[in-house]
Enzyme design. Sequence first.
Site, PDB file in Angstrom:
ATOM      1  N   ASP A 167     -48.710 -10.645  12.205  1.00 55.15           N
ATOM      2  CA  ASP A 167     -47.786  -9.495  12.557  1.00 55.15           C
ATOM      3  C   ASP A 167     -46.426  -9.976  13.105  1.00 55.15           C
ATOM      4  OD1 ASP A 167     -47.226  -6.832  12.451  1.00 55.15           O
ATOM      5  OD2 ASP A 167     -48.373  -6.166  14.096  1.00 55.15           O
ATOM      6  N   HIS A 217     -39.931 -11.873   6.386  1.00 52.99           N
ATOM      7  CA  HIS A 217     -41.103 -12.084   5.816  1.00 52.99           C
ATOM      8  C   HIS A 217     -41.115 -13.462   5.099  1.00 52.99           C
ATOM      9  CE1 HIS A 217     -42.739  -8.063   6.140  1.00 52.99           C
ATOM     10  NE2 HIS A 217     -41.684  -7.333   5.525  1.00 52.99           N
ATOM     11  N   LEU A 225     -60.534 -26.330   2.085  1.00 53.36           N
ATOM     12  CA  LEU A 225     -60.513 -24.950   2.612  1.00 53.36           C
ATOM     13  C   LEU A 225     -60.270 -23.948   1.499  1.00 53.36           C
ATOM     14  CD1 LEU A 225     -59.312 -23.498   5.173  1.00 53.36           C
ATOM     15  CD2 LEU A 225     -56.925 -23.774   4.169  1.00 53.36           C
TER      16      LEU A 225
HETATM   17  C1  IPE Z   1     -51.384  -5.269   9.840  1.00 55.82           C
HETATM   18  O1  IPE Z   1     -50.002  -5.212  10.109  1.00 55.82           O
HETATM   19  C2  IPE Z   1     -51.603  -5.401   8.587  1.00 55.82           C
HETATM   20  C3  IPE Z   1     -50.817  -6.988   7.948  1.00 55.82           C
HETATM   21  C4  IPE Z   1     -50.489  -7.836   8.822  1.00 55.82           C
HETATM   22  C5  IPE Z   1     -50.734  -7.236   6.596  1.00 55.82           C
HETATM   23  P1  IPE Z   1     -49.110  -3.782  10.455  1.00 55.82           P
HETATM   24  O2  IPE Z   1     -47.836  -4.063  10.945  1.00 55.82           O
HETATM   25  O3  IPE Z   1     -49.121  -2.954   9.190  1.00 55.82           O
HETATM   26  O4  IPE Z   1     -50.055  -2.875  11.307  1.00 55.82           O
HETATM   27  P2  IPE Z   1     -49.889  -1.723  12.177  1.00 55.82           P
HETATM   28  O5  IPE Z   1     -49.040  -0.591  11.436  1.00 55.82           O
HETATM   29  O6  IPE Z   1     -48.875  -2.173  13.313  1.00 55.82           O
HETATM   30  O7  IPE Z   1     -51.005  -1.412  13.046  1.00 55.82           O
HETATM   31  C1  IPE Z   2     -46.368  -8.327   9.161  1.00 54.50           C
HETATM   32  O1  IPE Z   2     -45.280  -8.096   9.660  1.00 54.50           O
HETATM   33  C2  IPE Z   2     -46.212  -8.489   7.503  1.00 54.50           C
HETATM   34  C3  IPE Z   2     -46.955  -7.519   6.690  1.00 54.50           C
HETATM   35  C4  IPE Z   2     -47.475  -6.212   7.240  1.00 54.50           C
HETATM   36  C5  IPE Z   2     -46.553  -7.317   5.533  1.00 54.50           C
HETATM   37  P1  IPE Z   2     -44.489  -6.584   9.812  1.00 54.50           P
HETATM   38  O2  IPE Z   2     -43.673  -6.313   8.529  1.00 54.50           O
HETATM   39  O3  IPE Z   2     -45.628  -5.679  10.033  1.00 54.50           O
HETATM   40  O4  IPE Z   2     -43.609  -7.029  11.094  1.00 54.50           O
HETATM   41  P2  IPE Z   2     -43.349  -6.027  12.044  1.00 54.50           P
HETATM   42  O5  IPE Z   2     -44.636  -5.568  12.928  1.00 54.50           O
HETATM   43  O6  IPE Z   2     -42.504  -4.624  11.738  1.00 54.50           O
HETATM   44  O7  IPE Z   2     -42.476  -6.486  13.180  1.00 54.50           O
HETATM   45 MG    MG Z   3     -46.524  -4.892  11.659  1.00 53.21          MG
END
Ligand code: IPE
Ligand code: IPE
Ligand code: MG
Length: 251
Positions: free
Chosen positions: A21, A38, A132
């Site tokens: 995240d 990303h 892995l």
């Molecule tokens: C969790 O991240 C899902 C992934 C890392 C793919 P999110 O950014 O979607 O989670 P929330 O919404 O902050 O809980």
């Molecule tokens: C995690 O990073 C990746 C996915 C959920 C695809 P985020 O896109 O949720 O990044 P933040 O949480 O907005 O910083």
């Molecule tokens: Mg996120």
Amino acid sequence: MSYKDQIIKDRIPEHVAIIMDGNGRWAKQHGLQRMFGHQQGVKTVHEITTVAAELGIRFLTLYAFSTENWNRPKEEVDALMALLVDTIKKETPTLMKNNVRLLTIGDLSRLPSATREKFEQCLADTAGNTGLNLVLALSYSSRWELTRAFQQVAENAKKGMLKPDEITEQAVAQYLTTATMPDPDLLIRTSGEYRISNFLLWQLAYAELYFTDCLWPDFTVEHFYEAIVDYQHRERRFGKISEQVKEGNRL
Ligand code: IPE
Ligand code: IPE
Ligand code: MG
């Protein structure tokens, strides 16, 4: 001293799961659009997968896209799907070189067909690799998985193939997308959020949880080693008392 040197070789977790995240916030911090975060996050995936294979971790499960992530703005979802195809194309030779087998959990039927085909090709290409197991959770959520499992259990019960007393914990686990995998020993979540976000709710029952403020694109190999060392100093009691689980005293 690097955390790498502190790793206890015979106490490597068998299964590490990661909620990757913070890509969007990383991009914002750098004055960039979310997609750059990303893209940077993919580099972290490459590095962490390589060291996980080196360490002899058997399963690395990465939460890449949740069921709820379909509700993001369409441009971001489309761009993420395109990034996925591109990454799979680029990374397959490295997976082959490192003897990594790609697996997936999630509702792949929701993926655009081009993405799904590339993905299935990579699953087939790496199927014979014995190192892995890299498990990508894609269009995954625990509630989706559990709902699907309940439906299958009900179907089998209706057909007379399953009796109520045959629905044991082991039998339930066989209905989940993770049926062939051990439960995660360690769950890492980056970006300073303290939540599970619908990830592996059943399977994480006894996982050790590790949270770090580091955003996923900033998460380095050294951070990963640090998490492993932290895990290795925990006492996993599984409901027992400390004396019962001390080395050589397994009751
Ligand atoms: C969790 O991240 C899902 C992934 C890392 C793919 P999110 O950014 O979607 O989670 P929330 O919404 O902050 O809980
Ligand atoms: C995690 O990073 C990746 C996915 C959920 C695809 P985020 O896109 O949720 O990044 P933040 O949480 O907005 O910083
Ligand atoms: Mg996120």
